[in-house]
Design a protein around this motif. Structure first.
Motif, PDB file in Angstrom:
ATOM      1  N   ARG A 286       0.922  -0.996   0.325  1.00 29.53           N
ATOM      2  CA  ARG A 286       0.072  -0.054  -0.336  1.00 29.53           C
ATOM      3  C   ARG A 286       0.695   1.360  -0.078  1.00 29.53           C
ATOM      4  NH1 ARG A 286      -4.943  -1.510   0.185  1.00 29.53           N
ATOM      5  NH2 ARG A 286      -5.717  -3.094   1.264  1.00 29.53           N
ATOM      6  N   LEU A 287       1.926   1.248   0.520  1.00 32.06           N
ATOM      7  CA  LEU A 287       2.651   1.900   0.462  1.00 32.06           C
ATOM      8  C   LEU A 287       3.355   2.539  -0.782  1.00 32.06           C
ATOM      9  CD1 LEU A 287       4.346   4.609   2.014  1.00 32.06           C
ATOM     10  CD2 LEU A 287       6.467   2.712   3.044  1.00 32.06           C
ATOM     11  N   LEU A 288       3.982   1.772  -1.199  1.00 29.89           N
ATOM     12  CA  LEU A 288       4.469   1.767  -2.633  1.00 29.89           C
ATOM     13  C   LEU A 288       3.384   2.539  -3.697  1.00 29.89           C
ATOM     14  CD1 LEU A 288       6.907  -1.297  -2.962  1.00 29.89           C
ATOM     15  CD2 LEU A 288       6.977   0.945  -2.840  1.00 29.89           C
ATOM     16  N   PHE A 289       1.776   1.442  -3.137  1.00 34.06           N
ATOM     17  CA  PHE A 289       0.613   2.322  -4.286  1.00 34.06           C
ATOM     18  C   PHE A 289       0.298   3.237  -4.339  1.00 34.06           C
ATOM     19  CE2 PHE A 289      -3.874   2.827  -4.301  1.00 34.06           C
ATOM     20  CZ  PHE A 289      -4.138   2.499  -5.749  1.00 34.06           C
ATOM     21  N   PHE A 290       0.769   4.249  -2.723  1.00 31.86           N
ATOM     22  CA  PHE A 290      -0.031   5.831  -2.488  1.00 31.86           C
ATOM     23  C   PHE A 290       1.755   6.210  -3.166  1.00 31.86           C
ATOM     24  CE2 PHE A 290      -2.766   3.642   1.285  1.00 31.86           C
ATOM     25  CZ  PHE A 290      -3.754   3.634   0.036  1.00 31.86           C
ATOM     26  N   THR A 291       2.488   5.794  -3.163  1.00 32.42           N
ATOM     27  CA  THR A 291       3.684   6.801  -3.950  1.00 32.42           C
ATOM     28  C   THR A 291       4.043   6.715  -4.904  1.00 32.42           C
ATOM     29  OG1 THR A 291       5.671   5.503  -2.026  1.00 32.42           O
ATOM     30  CG2 THR A 291       6.366   6.886  -4.025  1.00 32.42           C
ATOM     31  N   PHE A 292       3.274   5.865  -5.569  1.00 32.11           N
ATOM     32  CA  PHE A 292       3.085   5.618  -6.966  1.00 32.11           C
ATOM     33  C   PHE A 292       1.689   7.203  -7.384  1.00 32.11           C
ATOM     34  CE2 PHE A 292       0.304   4.208 -10.430  1.00 32.11           C
ATOM     35  CZ  PHE A 292       0.814   4.049 -11.632  1.00 32.11           C
ATOM     36  N   LEU A 293       1.108   6.824  -6.188  1.00 29.72           N
ATOM     37  CA  LEU A 293      -0.575   7.277  -6.815  1.00 29.72           C
ATOM     38  C   LEU A 293       0.392   8.821  -7.105  1.00 29.72           C
ATOM     39  CD1 LEU A 293      -3.405   5.744  -5.246  1.00 29.72           C
ATOM     40  CD2 LEU A 293      -2.481   6.009  -7.118  1.00 29.72           C
ATOM     41  N   ILE A 294       0.899   9.020  -6.203  1.00 26.78           N
ATOM     42  CA  ILE A 294       1.194  10.678  -5.594  1.00 26.78           C
ATOM     43  C   ILE A 294       2.009  11.682  -7.007  1.00 26.78           C
ATOM     44  CG2 ILE A 294       2.464  12.130  -4.424  1.00 26.78           C
ATOM     45  CD1 ILE A 294       1.355  10.176  -1.879  1.00 26.78           C
ATOM     46  N   LEU A 295       3.038  10.475  -7.297  1.00 26.70           N
ATOM     47  CA  LEU A 295       4.755  10.720  -7.555  1.00 26.70           C
ATOM     48  C   LEU A 295       4.183  11.097  -8.944  1.00 26.70           C
ATOM     49  CD1 LEU A 295       7.655   9.247  -5.727  1.00 26.70           C
ATOM     50  CD2 LEU A 295       6.289  11.787  -5.846  1.00 26.70           C
TER      51      LEU A 295
ATOM     52  N   TYR B 296      -5.861  10.283 -21.259  1.00 26.60           N
ATOM     53  CA  TYR B 296      -4.978  10.540 -20.037  1.00 26.60           C
ATOM     54  C   TYR B 296      -5.863  10.246 -18.603  1.00 26.60           C
ATOM     55  CZ  TYR B 296      -1.247  11.657 -17.573  1.00 26.60           C
ATOM     56  OH  TYR B 296      -0.491  11.637 -16.255  1.00 26.60           O
ATOM     57  N   ARG B 297      -6.901  11.108 -18.627  1.00 24.51           N
ATOM     58  CA  ARG B 297      -7.606  10.656 -17.075  1.00 24.51           C
ATOM     59  C   ARG B 297      -7.921   9.579 -16.500  1.00 24.51           C
ATOM     60  NH1 ARG B 297     -11.821  15.279 -14.452  1.00 24.51           N
ATOM     61  NH2 ARG B 297     -12.779  14.363 -16.258  1.00 24.51           N
ATOM     62  N   GLU B 298      -8.956   9.525 -18.166  1.00 20.02           N
ATOM     63  CA  GLU B 298      -9.785   8.068 -17.725  1.00 20.02           C
ATOM     64  C   GLU B 298      -8.930   6.888 -17.336  1.00 20.02           C
ATOM     65  OE1 GLU B 298     -12.586   4.738 -21.001  1.00 20.02           O
ATOM     66  OE2 GLU B 298     -12.498   7.626 -20.828  1.00 20.02           O
ATOM     67  N   ARG B 299      -7.650   6.328 -18.470  1.00 15.81           N
ATOM     68  CA  ARG B 299      -6.580   5.646 -18.460  1.00 15.81           C
ATOM     69  C   ARG B 299      -5.792   5.979 -16.934  1.00 15.81           C
ATOM     70  NH1 ARG B 299      -6.091   4.875 -24.123  1.00 15.81           N
ATOM     71  NH2 ARG B 299      -7.826   3.948 -24.725  1.00 15.81           N
ATOM     72  N   ALA B 300      -6.082   6.853 -16.976  1.00 10.61           N
ATOM     73  CA  ALA B 300      -4.681   6.950 -15.425  1.00 10.61           C
ATOM     74  C   ALA B 300      -5.802   6.730 -14.494  1.00 10.61           C
ATOM     75  CB  ALA B 300      -4.664   8.396 -14.899  1.00 10.61           C
ATOM     76  N   LEU B 301      -7.168   6.649 -14.267  1.00  7.04           N
ATOM     77  CA  LEU B 301      -8.129   5.721 -13.139  1.00  7.04           C
ATOM     78  C   LEU B 301      -8.318   4.418 -13.604  1.00  7.04           C
ATOM     79  CD1 LEU B 301     -10.716   8.626 -13.357  1.00  7.04           C
ATOM     80  CD2 LEU B 301      -9.159   8.640 -11.232  1.00  7.04           C
ATOM     81  N   ASN B 302      -8.251   4.200 -14.553  1.00  3.13           N
ATOM     82  CA  ASN B 302      -8.366   2.705 -14.614  1.00  3.13           C
ATOM     83  C   ASN B 302      -7.015   2.066 -14.059  1.00  3.13           C
ATOM     84  OD1 ASN B 302     -11.193   2.820 -15.927  1.00  3.13           O
ATOM     85  ND2 ASN B 302     -10.009   2.809 -18.092  1.00  3.13           N
TER      86      ASN B 302
ATOM     87  N   ILE C  21      -5.080   3.440 -11.505  1.00  2.00           N
ATOM     88  CA  ILE C  21      -5.790   3.627 -10.375  1.00  2.00           C
ATOM     89  C   ILE C  21      -6.438   1.630  -9.419  1.00  2.00           C
ATOM     90  CG2 ILE C  21      -6.496   4.523  -7.863  1.00  2.00           C
ATOM     91  CD1 ILE C  21      -5.901   6.799  -9.372  1.00  2.00           C
ATOM     92  N   ASP C  22      -7.409   1.571 -10.261  1.00  2.00           N
ATOM     93  CA  ASP C  22      -8.340   0.869 -10.259  1.00  2.00           C
ATOM     94  C   ASP C  22      -7.123  -1.201  -9.899  1.00  2.00           C
ATOM     95  OD1 ASP C  22     -10.654   1.905  -9.979  1.00  2.00           O
ATOM     96  OD2 ASP C  22     -11.195   1.619 -12.104  1.00  2.00           O
ATOM     97  N   LYS C  23      -6.787  -0.883 -11.202  1.00  2.00           N
ATOM     98  CA  LYS C  23      -5.808  -2.327 -11.241  1.00  2.00           C
ATOM     99  C   LYS C  23      -5.125  -2.581 -10.515  1.00  2.00           C
ATOM    100  CE  LYS C  23      -3.887  -5.112 -13.945  1.00  2.00           C
ATOM    101  NZ  LYS C  23      -4.640  -6.650 -14.537  1.00  2.00           N
ATOM    102  N   VAL C  24      -4.146  -1.131  -9.960  1.00  2.00           N
ATOM    103  CA  VAL C  24      -3.084  -1.107  -8.664  1.00  2.00           C
ATOM    104  C   VAL C  24      -3.439  -1.835  -7.629  1.00  2.00           C
ATOM    105  CG1 VAL C  24      -1.797   0.392  -7.506  1.00  2.00           C
ATOM    106  CG2 VAL C  24      -1.455   0.104 -10.023  1.00  2.00           C
ATOM    107  N   TYR C  25      -5.019  -1.486  -7.325  1.00  2.00           N
ATOM    108  CA  TYR C  25      -6.389  -1.924  -6.477  1.00  2.00           C
ATOM    109  C   TYR C  25      -6.224  -3.516  -6.495  1.00  2.00           C
ATOM    110  CZ  TYR C  25      -7.227   1.896  -3.872  1.00  2.00           C
ATOM    111  OH  TYR C  25      -7.271   2.726  -3.226  1.00  2.00           O
ATOM    112  N   GLU C  26      -6.414  -3.970  -8.004  1.00  2.73           N
ATOM    113  CA  GLU C  26      -6.791  -5.195  -8.265  1.00  2.73           C
ATOM    114  C   GLU C  26      -5.206  -6.163  -8.107  1.00  2.73           C
ATOM    115  OE1 GLU C  26      -8.225  -5.774 -11.763  1.00  2.73           O
ATOM    116  OE2 GLU C  26      -9.818  -4.688 -11.983  1.00  2.73           O
ATOM    117  N   LEU C  27      -4.041  -5.856  -8.133  1.00  8.00           N
ATOM    118  CA  LEU C  27      -3.001  -6.861  -7.771  1.00  8.00           C
ATOM    119  C   LEU C  27      -2.657  -6.467  -6.546  1.00  8.00           C
ATOM    120  CD1 LEU C  27      -0.956  -5.001 -10.919  1.00  8.00           C
ATOM    121  CD2 LEU C  27      -2.046  -6.995 -10.630  1.00  8.00           C
ATOM    122  N   LEU C  28      -3.422  -5.077  -5.957  1.00  4.63           N
ATOM    123  CA  LEU C  28      -2.480  -5.597  -4.866  1.00  4.63           C
ATOM    124  C   LEU C  28      -3.421  -6.121  -3.427  1.00  4.63           C
ATOM    125  CD1 LEU C  28      -2.495  -1.365  -3.845  1.00  4.63           C
ATOM    126  CD2 LEU C  28      -0.471  -3.354  -3.742  1.00  4.63           C
ATOM    127  N   GLU C  29      -4.258  -6.740  -4.377  1.00  3.28           N
ATOM    128  CA  GLU C  29      -4.814  -7.990  -2.926  1.00  3.28           C
ATOM    129  C   GLU C  29      -4.560  -9.157  -2.995  1.00  3.28           C
ATOM    130  OE1 GLU C  29      -7.635  -7.217  -1.392  1.00  3.28           O
ATOM    131  OE2 GLU C  29      -7.607  -5.060  -1.950  1.00  3.28           O
TER     132      GLU C  29
END
Length: 160
Positions: free
Chosen positions: A3-12, A120-126, A128-136
């Motif tokens: 989760r820490l890596l994920f949030f770092t990715f999102l922010i950066l 671009y924004r649509e793909r970025a949000l998609n 994020i969803d994919k990253v959540y799936e991978l973190l599960e």
């Protein structure tokens, strides 16, 4: 740790910041953004900027099809340098604008940029969803996988 890596990715990488939490997970400000469209004042602002560039830029480059191509290529390179968001089909669609920017921008028409950003924004949000799936799922470190670090060697993806 994931989760820490994920949030770092999102922010950066995406500039997406969680604004609150709920029982179903974090809520992102970007999830509620309205569709962006050019405003009336953008036309005048764009025309003013172009006029200033014509008058004050030291190189005095003519804004023609050749420069339009350079602007187009630099725009996508700066927006998606890792070839992570746009597909080849997106670029094929937007190619029709490649030689039109030299006419559109001086006229104050910025609709091209808004169309590109919408995808671009649509793909970025998609993503994020994919990253959540991978973190599960726990990563499988027994797999033999590689990652190309030189993104210039990669072609644009044809699908996700």
């Amino acid at each position: 740790m994931h989760r820490l890596l994920f949030f770092t990715f999102l922010i950066l990488n995406l500039g997406v910041f969680p604004v609150s939490a709920s029982s179903s997970g974090l809520i992102f400000k970007s999830d509620t953004l309205a569709v962006l469209e050019p405003k009336e004042e953008h036309q005048v602002e764009t025309q003013t900027i172009v006029s200033l560039i014509y008058q004050a830029h030291y190189r005095k480059l003519p804004f023609n099809d050749s420069l339009s191509n350079v602007v187009y290529d630099n725009f996508f390179q700066s927006l998606d340098p890792n070839k992570s968001y746009f597909l080849k089909s997106d670029l094929d669609y937007f190619d029709k604008y490649k030689n039109q920017l030299d006419n559109a921008i001086p006229a104050g028409d910025v609709s091209f940029a808004y169309q590109v950003f919408s995808i671009y924004r649509e793909r970025a949000l998609n993503r994020i969803d994919k990253v959540y799936e991978l973190l599960e799922v726990e990563p499988d470190f027994t797999k033999e996988e590689t990652f190309e670090t030189d993104r210039d060697k990669l072609e644009w993806k044809t699908s996700w």
